[in-house]
Design an enzyme around this catalytic site. Structure first.
Site, PDB file in Angstrom:
ATOM      1  N   PHE A   1       0.858  -1.175   0.000  1.00  0.00           N
ATOM      2  CA  PHE A   1       0.000   0.000   0.000  1.00  0.00           C
ATOM      3  C   PHE A   1       0.904   1.239   0.000  1.00  0.00           C
ATOM      4  O   PHE A   1       1.842   1.322   0.799  1.00  0.00           O
ATOM      5  CB  PHE A   1      -0.922   0.001   1.220  1.00  0.00           C
ATOM      6  CG  PHE A   1      -1.952   1.082   1.153  1.00  0.00           C
ATOM      7  CD1 PHE A   1      -2.969   1.031   0.208  1.00  0.00           C
ATOM      8  CD2 PHE A   1      -1.905   2.161   2.015  1.00  0.00           C
ATOM      9  CE1 PHE A   1      -3.913   2.038   0.129  1.00  0.00           C
ATOM     10  CE2 PHE A   1      -2.862   3.170   1.937  1.00  0.00           C
ATOM     11  CZ  PHE A   1      -3.864   3.111   0.997  1.00  0.00           C
TER      12      PHE A   1
ATOM     13  N   ASP B   1       2.417  -5.824   7.446  1.00  0.00           N
ATOM     14  CA  ASP B   1       1.206  -4.996   7.459  1.00  0.00           C
ATOM     15  C   ASP B   1       0.000  -5.919   7.244  1.00  0.00           C
ATOM     16  O   ASP B   1      -0.093  -6.596   6.210  1.00  0.00           O
ATOM     17  CB  ASP B   1       1.305  -3.930   6.362  1.00  0.00           C
ATOM     18  CG  ASP B   1       0.066  -3.027   6.317  1.00  0.00           C
ATOM     19  OD1 ASP B   1      -1.005  -3.431   6.835  1.00  0.00           O
ATOM     20  OD2 ASP B   1       0.170  -1.933   5.743  1.00  0.00           O
TER      21      ASP B   1
ATOM     22  N   TYR C   1     -10.515  -0.486  10.740  1.00  0.00           N
ATOM     23  CA  TYR C   1     -11.753   0.013  10.110  1.00  0.00           C
ATOM     24  C   TYR C   1     -12.149  -0.785   8.882  1.00  0.00           C
ATOM     25  O   TYR C   1     -13.188  -0.498   8.293  1.00  0.00           O
ATOM     26  CB  TYR C   1     -11.636   1.509   9.780  1.00  0.00           C
ATOM     27  CG  TYR C   1     -10.402   1.918   9.006  1.00  0.00           C
ATOM     28  CD1 TYR C   1     -10.297   1.655   7.655  1.00  0.00           C
ATOM     29  CD2 TYR C   1      -9.353   2.568   9.642  1.00  0.00           C
ATOM     30  CE1 TYR C   1      -9.157   2.025   6.962  1.00  0.00           C
ATOM     31  CE2 TYR C   1      -8.212   2.934   8.958  1.00  0.00           C
ATOM     32  CZ  TYR C   1      -8.119   2.672   7.609  1.00  0.00           C
ATOM     33  OH  TYR C   1      -7.003   3.031   6.918  1.00  0.00           O
ATOM     34  N   LYS C   2     -11.331  -1.760   8.512  1.00  0.00           N
ATOM     35  CA  LYS C   2     -11.705  -2.633   7.390  1.00  0.00           C
ATOM     36  C   LYS C   2     -12.459  -3.844   7.938  1.00  0.00           C
ATOM     37  O   LYS C   2     -13.589  -3.697   8.396  1.00  0.00           O
ATOM     38  CB  LYS C   2     -10.435  -3.035   6.623  1.00  0.00           C
ATOM     39  CG  LYS C   2      -9.702  -1.847   5.983  1.00  0.00           C
ATOM     40  CD  LYS C   2      -8.443  -2.322   5.256  1.00  0.00           C
ATOM     41  CE  LYS C   2      -7.648  -1.145   4.700  1.00  0.00           C
ATOM     42  NZ  LYS C   2      -8.315  -0.484   3.567  1.00  0.00           N
TER      43      LYS C   2
ATOM     44  N   ARG D   1     -12.574  -3.888  -7.340  1.00  0.00           N
ATOM     45  CA  ARG D   1     -12.228  -4.683  -6.163  1.00  0.00           C
ATOM     46  C   ARG D   1     -13.485  -5.000  -5.365  1.00  0.00           C
ATOM     47  O   ARG D   1     -14.266  -4.096  -5.058  1.00  0.00           O
ATOM     48  CB  ARG D   1     -11.251  -3.863  -5.313  1.00  0.00           C
ATOM     49  CG  ARG D   1     -10.699  -4.575  -4.123  1.00  0.00           C
ATOM     50  CD  ARG D   1      -9.667  -3.708  -3.422  1.00  0.00           C
ATOM     51  NE  ARG D   1     -10.296  -2.745  -2.525  1.00  0.00           N
ATOM     52  CZ  ARG D   1      -9.646  -2.055  -1.580  1.00  0.00           C
ATOM     53  NH1 ARG D   1      -8.337  -2.198  -1.438  1.00  0.00           N
ATOM     54  NH2 ARG D   1     -10.266  -1.205  -0.802  1.00  0.00           N
TER      55      ARG D   1
END
Lengths: 398, 398
Positions: free
Chosen positions: B114, B185, B210-211, B357
């Site tokens: 990312f 990560d 938060y995912k 996605r």
């Protein structure tokens, strides 16, 4: 129009039987906070889901809220952005300022600074290497220690223990004359007294919102970068939301325009919603009115305590212009005294080794509170009500 | 007892008419979230005020919640702590790891990482000085690039675009054989699939909540430090809450014991309350069950799309064991297609330059959702419903 303090007070929820003289540690809850955060949860997060970043304006919040705070600290529009914690923002400001003064290696601060600022500076120096040092002097020696070896002057305007206020305009001018950049910590200034960052020519400033700005526990911090520095300051903490084009997902970092380059990661939307509820109150406030009433309340408090509690020694400047929005007293049994006061509804803070700290803000404290708190403190001192084993056990962490 | 997915689904509030395949960007709202946060506001902040730090347990939350997340990522108790954002935690882990490998100067990562992780690493290297470099290779070339010039291997386990999963055990072993420390990560791993940090011998790990962990917009991050490193790792971001004795207000920094030294500033109590509501759901989950059902749902989705939408090209590994909990497809008009899908209630993500996605989690997605979404995608593609000017204007920021 003069600030309507009775109306402001009615917009906070204050527990029955409590005189809350600790808004300088954690501000009380605006009545609108729960509904505002509840809306962010159920109507924004719950219904908009990922589209809330645009449709509810979450992505723009850090800058929009920064502008509302800018008014309270004398900052230019577009020079303040929200995010992270105060300690993180200290690190960003220091790292940027050090790089802008590359021939020098010293951060100058004082022993009255909040320890976390010193810890962050120390951590940064260790990361930068053995040439870099943090030098701390006594608060009264700061002006004399500013010389051309210093890269950055890092000062908390109002001392968290004594409330002694540094002269931002004078120190900034001295610093600039010696080629020194300034980082001002406004933790005990923002919402406590008028701040004039732009007029003082401050370079960087940082602050938190959970004290006088009443954003609730863990509310986010802010950072100010003077407009003249915004395109030069490198964000050492270079996160994607400070990128010129975060959603291009480029592999290389290019800092964004303006102060928004100091953003790092995803903003804390729920904490920001609570802050918004508080700023709706702050929008009704003239900081000059707050300052005048704050000084009057504290003068009244100091006079009352000194008349009735001779064993408490004033630790704050007697001149209102020389202090922030708090009054502190010393006593060797300060810890136990504060526990006894809290048990009787007068909530202040103990700060090691011997400081009793009382914060005053006219947003929700009035003369009647001052008079009542003086009487309770007098009673605790006269009858030595603090002299109980239960008040001497140091279980309290804040 | 097997995980009861129908019960889990009933504990989320999902808008009518929406098939939410974007829980890997922002997880949906647990029904209990608003009440839990409301309680933290009105009953804790509102009534306890400053005493909430002790009486409501706010000060202990970051470690207590870290332990609940530890179970989901195969980490030892006492090795995970909450706070800040993922980018900040990347910086802390990298800075600590680099110092623990002082003879080396290279951070190795891959171009599938990312971008914010790469930006933070780049920022850290610039702060450390010109000797330090971030080297990125293609994801498939990571193993071959691990050599004794590398100080730290920084890898996101699951690629945010394609869902391709790295082999944590194999890469960690290779790294250790070459004297390289690892920073993993887990942004697209935590809550998506079983992670075995302790069994893999991982050194550091970071992740967001938060995912898949459904903590809401701006929910805090976590950091893992292997127990063997906890007393050695220096927190470059050395904030007061990572101090051995934060409330002694000493002028010198002494890192605290264990992983809590990685704490920096005041924890975001309201965001943590929302996370707690989600973890009450996660406590009912066996990650092995989640993984099995996730693979089955995605296999079903891929088969359906490939059979009905030949112009969409699979960008994710076909083998479920090789990918995270998402399926991605490529199409040159991917942006417009995703806007058309969102308008029809199928919410996924577009990721530049051409990736559609779709995230799947059995906590709130079932076979029926998969089948319905396939039909809607088929309809959008068959009738070229995406070919509208309104869907081609790139106003959307996430």
């Amino acid at each position: 129009m003069p600030t309507d303090f009775a109306s402001l007070r009615s917009q906070f929820d204050l527990p029955e039987g409590v005189i809350y003289l600790d808004g300088n540690s954690l501000g009380p809850m605006p009545k609108a906070a729960a509904a505002r955060v509840g809306h962010a949860i159920t109507q924004e997060w719950g219904k908009l889901l990922i589209t809330g970043w645009n449709k509810a304006g979450w992505m723009a919040q850090p800058a929009a809220i920064g502008d509302r705070i800018a008014r309270l600290i004398g900052a230019e529009a577009g020079s303040v952005v929200m995010g992270d914690t105060l300690s993180i923002k200290v690190y960003q400001a220091l790292a940027a300022a050090l790089e802008m003064n590359p021939e020098r290696r010293v951060i100058l601060s004082d022993t009255g600074n909040f320890p976390s600022d010193l810890y962050m500076a120390d951590g940064l120096c260790r990361t930068l290497g053995p040439d870099y040092t943090l030098k701390t002097v006594a608060p009264e020696d700061v002006a004399g220690a500013i010389d051309d070896s210093v890269a950055v002057l890092m000062i908390t305007e109002v001392d968290y223990r004594t409330g002694r206020k540094h002269d931002m305009a004078a120190l900034t001018e001295l610093a600039h004359k010696a080629g020194v950049l300034t980082v001002w910590d406004l933790a005990h200034s923002a919402g406590a007294l008028p701040v004039a960052l732009a007029d003082c020519g401050a370079d960087f400033a940082v602050g938190c919102t959970y004290k006088y700005l009443n954003s609730g526990p863990g509310g986010p911090a802010f950072i100010y970068v003077a407009p003249r520095h915004q395109d030069v300051a490198r964000p050492a903490l270079s996160g994607w939301l400070g990128h010129e084009a975060p959603f291009a997902f480029d592999l290389d970092y290019r800092p964004g325009a303006g102060v928004e380059r100091m953003r790092v990661g995803t903003p804390p939307v729920l904490q920001l919603a609570a802050l918004e509820a508080s700023l709706d109150i702050w929008d009704q406030v003239d900081m000059a009115d707050v300052r005048a009433k704050s000084i009057a309340l504290i003068d009244r408090f100091i006079a009352g305590i000194e008349a009735r509690c001779p064993s408490l020694t004033l630790a704050s400047p007697r001149d209102g212009k020389q202090r922030g929005s708090q009054a502190s007293f010393r006593h060797p049994e300060g810890y136990a005294i504060m526990q006894a006061l809290i048990a009787r509804g007068v909530i202040g803070d103990f700060r090691a080794p011997d400081i009793l700290r009382f914060g005053f803000t006219p947003l929700f404290i009035n003369e009647d509170d001052v008079d009542k708190s003086i009487e309770i403190i007098r009673d605790v001192m006269d009858r030595a009500l603090w002299d109980q084993p239960e008040y001497k056990t140091r279980a309290r962490v804040t």
